[in-house]
Motif scaffolding. Structure first.
Motif, PDB file in Angstrom:
ATOM      1  N   GLU A 255      54.375  74.181  87.424  1.00  0.00           N
ATOM      2  CA  GLU A 255      55.182  74.536  86.262  1.00  0.00           C
ATOM      3  C   GLU A 255      55.431  76.041  86.156  1.00  0.00           C
ATOM      4  O   GLU A 255      55.907  76.520  85.127  1.00  0.00           O
ATOM      5  N   GLU A 256      55.125  76.779  87.210  1.00  0.00           N
ATOM      6  CA  GLU A 256      55.409  78.209  87.209  1.00  0.00           C
ATOM      7  C   GLU A 256      56.881  78.434  87.561  1.00  0.00           C
ATOM      8  O   GLU A 256      57.573  77.513  88.002  1.00  0.00           O
ATOM      9  N   ASN A 257      57.367  79.638  87.353  1.00  0.00           N
ATOM     10  CA  ASN A 257      58.801  79.912  87.470  1.00  0.00           C
ATOM     11  C   ASN A 257      59.420  79.477  88.797  1.00  0.00           C
ATOM     12  O   ASN A 257      60.555  79.009  88.836  1.00  0.00           O
ATOM     13  N   ASN A 258      58.678  79.643  89.881  1.00  0.00           N
ATOM     14  CA  ASN A 258      59.240  79.294  91.193  1.00  0.00           C
ATOM     15  C   ASN A 258      58.756  77.941  91.697  1.00  0.00           C
ATOM     16  O   ASN A 258      58.624  77.718  92.904  1.00  0.00           O
ATOM     17  N   TRP A 259      58.502  77.021  90.782  1.00  0.00           N
ATOM     18  CA  TRP A 259      58.014  75.699  91.166  1.00  0.00           C
ATOM     19  C   TRP A 259      58.943  75.028  92.169  1.00  0.00           C
ATOM     20  O   TRP A 259      58.490  74.285  93.051  1.00  0.00           O
ATOM     21  N   LYS A 260      60.245  75.286  92.041  1.00  0.00           N
ATOM     22  CA  LYS A 260      61.208  74.632  92.934  1.00  0.00           C
ATOM     23  C   LYS A 260      61.019  75.089  94.379  1.00  0.00           C
ATOM     24  O   LYS A 260      61.189  74.311  95.323  1.00  0.00           O
ATOM     25  N   GLU A 261      60.651  76.351  94.550  1.00  0.00           N
ATOM     26  CA  GLU A 261      60.389  76.873  95.892  1.00  0.00           C
ATOM     27  C   GLU A 261      59.198  76.138  96.519  1.00  0.00           C
ATOM     28  O   GLU A 261      59.217  75.793  97.710  1.00  0.00           O
ATOM     29  N   THR A 262      58.186  75.910  95.704  1.00  0.00           N
ATOM     30  CA  THR A 262      57.013  75.180  96.176  1.00  0.00           C
ATOM     31  C   THR A 262      57.376  73.745  96.530  1.00  0.00           C
ATOM     32  O   THR A 262      56.989  73.231  97.592  1.00  0.00           O
ATOM     33  N   ALA A 263      58.116  73.094  95.646  1.00  0.00           N
ATOM     34  CA  ALA A 263      58.526  71.703  95.881  1.00  0.00           C
ATOM     35  C   ALA A 263      59.388  71.589  97.132  1.00  0.00           C
ATOM     36  O   ALA A 263      59.240  70.648  97.923  1.00  0.00           O
ATOM     37  N   GLU A 264      60.284  72.538  97.318  1.00  0.00           N
ATOM     38  CA  GLU A 264      61.166  72.523  98.486  1.00  0.00           C
ATOM     39  C   GLU A 264      60.359  72.660  99.780  1.00  0.00           C
ATOM     40  O   GLU A 264      60.607  71.946 100.756  1.00  0.00           O
ATOM     41  N   TYR A 265      59.402  73.565  99.773  1.00  0.00           N
ATOM     42  CA  TYR A 265      58.587  73.761 100.974  1.00  0.00           C
ATOM     43  C   TYR A 265      57.821  72.473 101.309  1.00  0.00           C
ATOM     44  O   TYR A 265      57.767  72.052 102.470  1.00  0.00           O
ATOM     45  N   ILE A 266      57.257  71.856 100.292  1.00  0.00           N
ATOM     46  CA  ILE A 266      56.472  70.625 100.505  1.00  0.00           C
ATOM     47  C   ILE A 266      57.368  69.511 101.021  1.00  0.00           C
ATOM     48  O   ILE A 266      56.985  68.772 101.955  1.00  0.00           O
ATOM     49  N   SER A 267      58.563  69.352 100.448  1.00  0.00           N
ATOM     50  CA  SER A 267      59.445  68.268 100.869  1.00  0.00           C
ATOM     51  C   SER A 267      59.900  68.455 102.306  1.00  0.00           C
ATOM     52  O   SER A 267      59.990  67.491 103.077  1.00  0.00           O
ATOM     53  N   LYS A 268      60.180  69.685 102.699  1.00  0.00           N
ATOM     54  CA  LYS A 268      60.592  69.954 104.079  1.00  0.00           C
ATOM     55  C   LYS A 268      59.437  69.692 105.032  1.00  0.00           C
ATOM     56  O   LYS A 268      59.636  69.150 106.124  1.00  0.00           O
ATOM     57  N   TRP A 269      58.246  70.070 104.618  1.00  0.00           N
ATOM     58  CA  TRP A 269      57.061  69.816 105.456  1.00  0.00           C
ATOM     59  C   TRP A 269      56.831  68.324 105.602  1.00  0.00           C
ATOM     60  O   TRP A 269      56.528  67.825 106.693  1.00  0.00           O
ATOM     61  N   ALA A 270      56.993  67.585 104.506  1.00  0.00           N
ATOM     62  CA  ALA A 270      56.765  66.141 104.525  1.00  0.00           C
ATOM     63  C   ALA A 270      57.772  65.420 105.390  1.00  0.00           C
ATOM     64  O   ALA A 270      57.467  64.370 105.995  1.00  0.00           O
TER      65      ALA A 270
END
Length: 271
Positions: A255-270
């Motif tokens: 829920e931090e400001n750059n949460w989308k960056e984190t989510a994007e990295y995880i989805s690409k890794w997955a």
């Protein structure tokens, strides 16, 4: 003619197999940590759903913003059992993303072969690992809770901010804290007494039994689960693991400001 029919049969089986594999890869289970519910994954669920993932974010039993005494005496084993039933409902092991305390639960279940790919966000120290001083300090207040094993815990707003929400705006801190729940004192005891040699060890992980891709996600300014913990886990998992550090993130990365960056990295890794 038989050769042609055989060729197309094999081709059809291959196409169906790839489609099924794609569907399997698109199942994601999000597991929350202490003092929270599945609501902490709202941003991630919306993001992954937009990427055509099938998502689910269960809440551990009895977790509520209101005190629920049914949570007293609930153990880590109870959490493991609850999530085990969910993971067994999948035809094939799904991708599992966990945060903080939830990382212990999913590592236990990865030992049972119930997880396809595992992402651990801000993982705590497992059994046998001495947590860093910052981590100990962030939950030091728990030791002052009387009769911890038979009680419930919940940080004050100040304790939550200092330990977990330090990278959120004041307004966001208040919003997140309003959704924080009570937690089983027994579970906290099981987590914090890392080197306790007596009794059950629910956070003891047999790393050699986990033979799947593992992603560790760590925040550079995380007080509760500093990078040092992920670095120790990196050595435990060895070649099966990747470590990603977000230098400007703290503990509540979802829920931090750059949460989308984190989510994007995880989805690409997955993928």
């Amino acid at each position: 003619m038989k050769t042609v029919v055989l060729f197309f049969s094999i081709l059809l089986i291959s196409v169906v197999g790839l489609a099924q594999e794609k569907a399997i890869d698109k199942n994601v289970v999000f597991i929350h940590g202490a003092w929270s519910t599945g609501i902490v994954w709202s941003n991630f669920e919306n993001y992954f759903s937009g990427k055509e993932y099938n998502t689910i974010s269960p809440t551990f039993n009895y977790h509520s913003t209101e005190r629920n005494d049914s949570l007293i005496g609930v153990s880590m084993e109870d959490y493991v059992s609850q999530i085990r039933d969910i993971l067994k409902s999948f035809e094939n092991p799904p991708i599992v993303v966990a945060h903080s305390m939830g990382c212990i639960v999913v590592q236990r279940l990865a030992m049972e072969g119930l997880i396809g790919k595992m992402i651990l966000i801000a993982p705590p120290a497992n059994y046998g690992m001495m947590p860093p001083s910052e981590s100990i300090k962030s939950v030091k207040w728990v030791n002052s809770v009387k009769h911890l094993k038979n009680n419930l815990t919940k940080p004050t707003f100040e304790q939550a901010v200092n330990g977990m929400l330090n990278n959120l705006s004041n307004e966001k801190q208040k919003e997140v804290y309003s959704n924080m729940t009570y937690e089983s004192g027994l579970v906290m005891k099981e987590m914090i007494w890392i080197k306790n040699i007596f009794g059950k060890k629910p956070n003891k992980i047999k790393y050699s039994q986990i033979d799947i891709p593992v992603l560790l996600v760590s925040g550079g300014i995380d007080n509760a689960s500093p990078l040092k913990i992920s670095e120790k886990l990196m050595k435990k998992y060895k070649s099966k693991v990747e470590l990603k550090q977000f230098e400007n993130n703290a503990h509540w990365m979802m829920e931090e400001n750059n949460w989308k960056e984190t989510a994007e990295y995880i989805s690409k890794w997955a993928d």
